[in-house]
Enzyme design. Sequence first.
Site, mmCIF file in Angstrom:
data_model
loop_
_atom_site.group_PDB
_atom_site.id
_atom_site.type_symbol
_atom_site.label_atom_id
_atom_site.label_comp_id
_atom_site.label_asym_id
_atom_site.label_seq_id
_atom_site.Cartn_x
_atom_site.Cartn_y
_atom_site.Cartn_z
ATOM 1 N N GLY A 69 0.825 -1.201 0.000
ATOM 2 C CA GLY A 69 0.000 0.000 0.000
ATOM 3 C C GLY A 69 0.854 1.243 0.000
ATOM 4 N N SER A 70 0.331 2.304 0.563
ATOM 5 C CA SER A 70 1.014 3.593 0.516
ATOM 6 C C SER A 70 2.196 3.635 1.477
ATOM 7 C CB SER A 70 0.040 4.717 0.871
ATOM 8 O OG SER A 70 -0.276 4.684 2.253
ATOM 9 N N THR A 71 3.152 4.499 1.154
ATOM 10 C CA THR A 71 4.316 4.676 2.022
ATOM 11 C C THR A 71 3.895 5.215 3.384
ATOM 12 O OG1 THR A 71 5.752 5.027 0.110
ATOM 13 C CG2 THR A 71 6.557 5.818 2.231
ATOM 14 N N ALA A 72 2.925 6.118 3.405
ATOM 15 C CA ALA A 72 2.470 6.692 4.674
ATOM 16 C C ALA A 72 1.913 5.615 5.598
ATOM 17 C CB ALA A 72 1.414 7.764 4.411
ATOM 18 N N THR A 73 1.078 4.735 5.063
ATOM 19 C CA THR A 73 0.529 3.654 5.890
ATOM 20 C C THR A 73 1.615 2.668 6.276
ATOM 21 O OG1 THR A 73 -1.608 3.886 4.784
ATOM 22 C CG2 THR A 73 -1.235 1.855 6.009
ATOM 23 N N GLY A 74 2.562 2.424 5.379
ATOM 24 C CA GLY A 74 3.687 1.545 5.689
ATOM 25 C C GLY A 74 4.470 2.032 6.897
ATOM 26 N N GLU A 129 5.681 -3.482 0.684
ATOM 27 C CA GLU A 129 5.768 -3.122 -0.734
ATOM 28 C C GLU A 129 4.939 -1.863 -0.888
ATOM 29 O OE1 GLU A 129 4.764 -2.342 -4.081
ATOM 30 O OE2 GLU A 129 4.009 -4.323 -4.637
ATOM 31 N N CYS A 184 1.796 0.138 -8.540
ATOM 32 C CA CYS A 184 2.880 0.690 -7.727
ATOM 33 C C CYS A 184 4.180 0.817 -8.510
ATOM 34 C CB CYS A 184 3.087 -0.164 -6.483
ATOM 35 S SG CYS A 184 3.251 -1.922 -6.837
#
Length: 505
Positions: free
Chosen positions: A239-244, A261, A296
């Site tokens: 998912g998104s970098t922010a959620t990661g 990822e 992505c």
Amino acid sequence: MAAPPAIPRRGLFIGGGWREPTLGRHIPVINPATEDTIGDIPAATAEDVELAVAAGGPVLARRREPWARASGATRAKYLNAIAAKITGKIAYLALLETVDSGKPKDEAVADMDDVAACFEYYAALAEALDGKQHAPISLPMEEFKTYVLKEPIGVVGLITPWNYPLLMATWKVAPALAAGCTAVLKPSELASLTCLELGAICEEIGLPSGVLNIITGLGPDAGAPIASHPHVDKIAFTGSTATGKTIMTAAAQMVKPVSLELGGKSPLVTFDDVADIDKAVEWPMLGCFFNGGQVCSATSRLLLHEKIAEPFLDRLVEWAKNIKISDPLEEGCRLGSVISKGQYEQIKKFISTARSEGATILHGGDRPKHLGKGFFIEPTINTGVSTSMQIWREEVFGPVICVKVFKTESEAVELANDTHYGLAGGVISDDLERCERIAKVIHSGIVWKNCSQPTLVQAPWGGNKRSGFGRELGEWGLENYLSVKQVTRYCKDELYGWYQRPSKL
């Protein structure tokens, strides 16, 4: 045009059966191509996560119970059975995926083929795992014998995205189950229908209860409790970098392993030695317009040698104009809608900002004139882009490509690596030695030579920098869910002899 499928109403799949969410809440399912509400999914909360983790825990019982102790061959039978069921339901699952996500039906069919192939691939690896246990390690001394065991990590939390709903889930579910883990799968609330159908398939084939649990719901309500749960042994997230970053923070409190990822802003470097421009043009088309650019690894930064830029862009515009944009259930559709109103508005804002910052919209940038509703965006080509622009630096996740011209190979490499991301990159050139040079210096986990976006279940998938870490697919995907244990024994009859032996009384 294909008829829309009937939308089944499912509960949460926990402990091998279906149950309503504890708080009784549901989330509407919107067909993004029509903006119609076509059903709903359960809205799980922390209480439901607790039930799902508990269902997986007893089955595994920290690597002592039947699923973890079952032979790889036994687990392979279940994975192959899932693959066979998916193969028999490809047409239905593809239609369900299409109305849930807005992707063209032909793309959804290809996704379902890949889903079945992924389960079959990891079935084979599960079976092969039996022969790799007790692998001896060569030692320089004779008094010790050492071998290695590969054991399931435990209960794993799998949090997956909406762009390839069932396929991205399968990339995690198949190797996790092959390794002997039990899993709690939480797909995106924007596209969960086919993942719930996976639960129905597991029920049909008799997968032991609790091995795979599937909960749907919002990220803060259902995803966050998985990431922070003390009895979830690993998190795998796409998912998104922010959620990661949020997931990493939660997992760090328990020193819990994660694989991530995340986003990308991948370059596609195209040199002036290409003899067939149309052959070269097809790859940025696939690289940024396939699946509506909601990929992505999309090669959304197109770098063109100055000598080829003008004729290349002329043909790129002609190809983009020729894409069939329609209801994704129509035959021959090659660009459907984006996933949601929120995503549509975000992409439009990216395009507006690019224009205000000085970029030229060479083609697209708006809703197709012949489509009055649905979250459709034309394939959009931005030129005159500088490296400080938002469109160059940030992931759009839509059918939007930005173009920059270069003069030399070294300049191309510098521009290609001018990003916080490092998932993928590509090079187009008839000079294979040049392709190899570029492949070695692009800072990414994946490099494509004279192509863009081929995704092979046998090959590793993952990125560097802010695109995350860990690798999925191939043997690397299985290793994600295995813990390595060293077992060593002392083999001599006599004492080891480090301490002086006391005299006998």
